[in-house]
Motif scaffolding. Structure first.
Motif, PDB file in Angstrom:
ATOM      1  N   GLN A  94      29.357  68.277 -24.443  1.00 43.87           N
ATOM      2  CA  GLN A  94      30.337  67.186 -24.383  1.00 43.87           C
ATOM      3  C   GLN A  94      31.643  67.686 -23.794  1.00 43.87           C
ATOM      4  N   ALA A  95      32.314  66.839 -23.024  1.00 45.94           N
ATOM      5  CA  ALA A  95      33.601  67.212 -22.434  1.00 45.94           C
ATOM      6  C   ALA A  95      34.600  67.518 -23.547  1.00 45.94           C
ATOM      7  N   VAL A  96      35.344  68.610 -23.393  1.00 42.68           N
ATOM      8  CA  VAL A  96      36.298  69.022 -24.421  1.00 42.68           C
ATOM      9  C   VAL A  96      37.683  68.453 -24.109  1.00 42.68           C
ATOM     10  N   LEU A  97      38.483  68.362 -25.137  1.00 41.36           N
ATOM     11  CA  LEU A  97      39.835  67.830 -25.014  1.00 41.36           C
ATOM     12  C   LEU A  97      40.699  68.838 -24.263  1.00 41.36           C
ATOM     13  N   ALA A  98      41.306  68.390 -23.171  1.00 41.72           N
ATOM     14  CA  ALA A  98      42.120  69.284 -22.349  1.00 41.72           C
ATOM     15  C   ALA A  98      43.614  69.138 -22.640  1.00 41.72           C
ATOM     16  N   GLY A  99      44.030  67.978 -23.151  1.00 36.57           N
ATOM     17  CA  GLY A  99      45.437  67.749 -23.430  1.00 36.57           C
ATOM     18  C   GLY A  99      45.639  67.119 -24.776  1.00 36.57           C
ATOM     19  N   CYS A 100      45.763  65.790 -24.778  1.00 39.24           N
ATOM     20  CA  CYS A 100      45.890  65.072 -26.040  1.00 39.24           C
ATOM     21  C   CYS A 100      45.137  63.753 -25.947  1.00 39.24           C
ATOM     22  N   LEU A 139      33.830  67.147 -37.258  1.00 40.25           N
ATOM     23  CA  LEU A 139      32.551  66.491 -36.971  1.00 40.25           C
ATOM     24  C   LEU A 139      32.749  65.001 -36.704  1.00 40.25           C
ATOM     25  N   LEU A 140      33.530  64.331 -37.537  1.00 41.00           N
ATOM     26  CA  LEU A 140      33.765  62.900 -37.334  1.00 41.00           C
ATOM     27  C   LEU A 140      34.479  62.637 -36.010  1.00 41.00           C
ATOM     28  N   LEU A 141      35.413  63.516 -35.652  1.00 39.29           N
ATOM     29  CA  LEU A 141      36.091  63.359 -34.362  1.00 39.29           C
ATOM     30  C   LEU A 141      35.110  63.570 -33.204  1.00 39.29           C
ATOM     31  N   ALA A 142      34.258  64.586 -33.329  1.00 40.05           N
ATOM     32  CA  ALA A 142      33.287  64.857 -32.268  1.00 40.05           C
ATOM     33  C   ALA A 142      32.344  63.679 -32.070  1.00 40.05           C
ATOM     34  N   GLU A 143      31.961  63.024 -33.161  1.00 48.18           N
ATOM     35  CA  GLU A 143      31.089  61.849 -33.050  1.00 48.18           C
ATOM     36  C   GLU A 143      31.793  60.687 -32.374  1.00 48.18           C
ATOM     37  N   ARG A 144      33.117  60.767 -32.288  1.00 46.58           N
ATOM     38  CA  ARG A 144      33.895  59.738 -31.599  1.00 46.58           C
ATOM     39  C   ARG A 144      34.358  60.210 -30.217  1.00 46.58           C
ATOM     40  N   GLY A 145      33.769  61.320 -29.757  1.00 46.55           N
ATOM     41  CA  GLY A 145      34.037  61.799 -28.402  1.00 46.55           C
ATOM     42  C   GLY A 145      35.216  62.743 -28.267  1.00 46.55           C
ATOM     43  N   LEU A 146      35.763  63.234 -29.380  1.00 52.92           N
ATOM     44  CA  LEU A 146      36.920  64.129 -29.333  1.00 52.92           C
ATOM     45  C   LEU A 146      36.496  65.506 -29.837  1.00 52.92           C
ATOM     46  N   VAL A 147      36.333  66.438 -28.902  1.00 49.35           N
ATOM     47  CA  VAL A 147      35.847  67.776 -29.223  1.00 49.35           C
ATOM     48  C   VAL A 147      36.846  68.812 -28.704  1.00 49.35           C
ATOM     49  N   PHE A 148      37.242  69.742 -29.562  1.00 52.15           N
ATOM     50  CA  PHE A 148      38.091  70.842 -29.135  1.00 52.15           C
ATOM     51  C   PHE A 148      37.238  71.928 -28.494  1.00 52.15           C
TER      52      PHE A 148
END
Length: 255
Positions: A94-100, A139-148
């Motif tokens: 999954q694409a990782v968060l690059a900024g905010c 985990l909950l954030l990753a399931e919503r498309g937000l992955v560090f």
């Protein structure tokens, strides 16, 4: 993971903030703006904001009329983010968060965030429980498309600041820091210089960041904050703070 609370009735702009750990914040009251070189991202009360480590922003915190700006932040150390990716490899593609980025604090996220906060604030909670609660938020954030992004090796500046952060009030010397990393003083100086940094710059920035967090998050007297940040002189602390942020510490202590 660690917790930072902000509660201040004064709107303010914090210049050039380097985010050292991946951060998830819950904005409870007021507005927040993250200002980058080419963009500005606003957040409203009731939203979660996620900020990737290694990024730099001007942070604008705006208090609502007649009330205080309030935000709770959980900071995730690189080792914890690495453990998340080891336990949940399905998010590796999954694409990782690059900024905010932001997301609504829905019921599940809000409940998980509260539980993580409670565990981090509870001195009796085990490290295993604290880690479990923090990983659940990720985990909950990753399931919503937000992955560090997975952790990478820390720079020497980051290593020095993390070590100093354990005792920011101490009178750290180059020799003491070099000994802690099992290198010579000249080697540590050279490696910091390669990053356009120095021991004094690392000490100063870490202490100013701590001072800002203490001013935003409580009612400690400015003199006590100065001492906790390694300053014996109130006036020198105030001058350093004004030079770094553009306003005096007393600005966040309205009468």
């Amino acid at each position: 993971a660690s917790l930072q609370l902000i509660h201040t009735p004064v709107s303010h702009r914090v210049r050039t903030v380097t985010v050292r750990d991946d951060m998830v914040g819950w904005l409870l009251a007021g507005h927040k703006r993250l200002v980058g070189p080419q963009s500005e991202t606003p957040f409203r009360a009731g939203e979660l904001f996620c900020i990737a480590r290694g990024t730099q922003w001007d942070m604008v915190n705006e208090a609502p009329p007649g009330a205080a700006y309030q935000a709770h932040m959980i900071l995730f150390a690189p080792q914890l983010v690495e453990r998340f990716h080891q336990r949940f490899p399905q998010f590796g593609g999954q694409a990782v968060l690059a900024g905010c980025a932001g997301t609504r604090a829905d019921e599940a996220l809000a409940a998980s965030f509260r539980q993580a906060m409670a565990a981090l604030q509870d001195e009796q909670a085990s490290e295993a429980l604290r880690e479990h609660r923090a990983l659940e938020v990720l985990l909950l954030l990753a399931e919503r498309g937000l992955v560090f992004a997975p952790a990478s090796e820390l720079s020497w500046s980051e290593r020095v600041q993390r070590l100093v952060g354990q005792r920011p009030q101490a009178d750290w010397s180059l020799a003491e820091l070099a000994s802690a990393f099992h290198v010579s003083a000249s080697t540590l100086q050279r490696r910091l210089a390669e990053e356009a940094s120095s021991v004094s710059a690392c000490l100063r920035e870490l202490r100013m960041e701590l001072a800002m967090a203490l001013l935003q998050g409580g009612e400690l007297p400015v003199s006590e904050i100065a001492a906790r940040c390694g300053y014996q002189s109130h006036s020198r602390f105030s001058a350093a703070f004004r030079k770094r942020y553009g306003f005096a510490p007393s600005h966040l202590r309205p009468t």
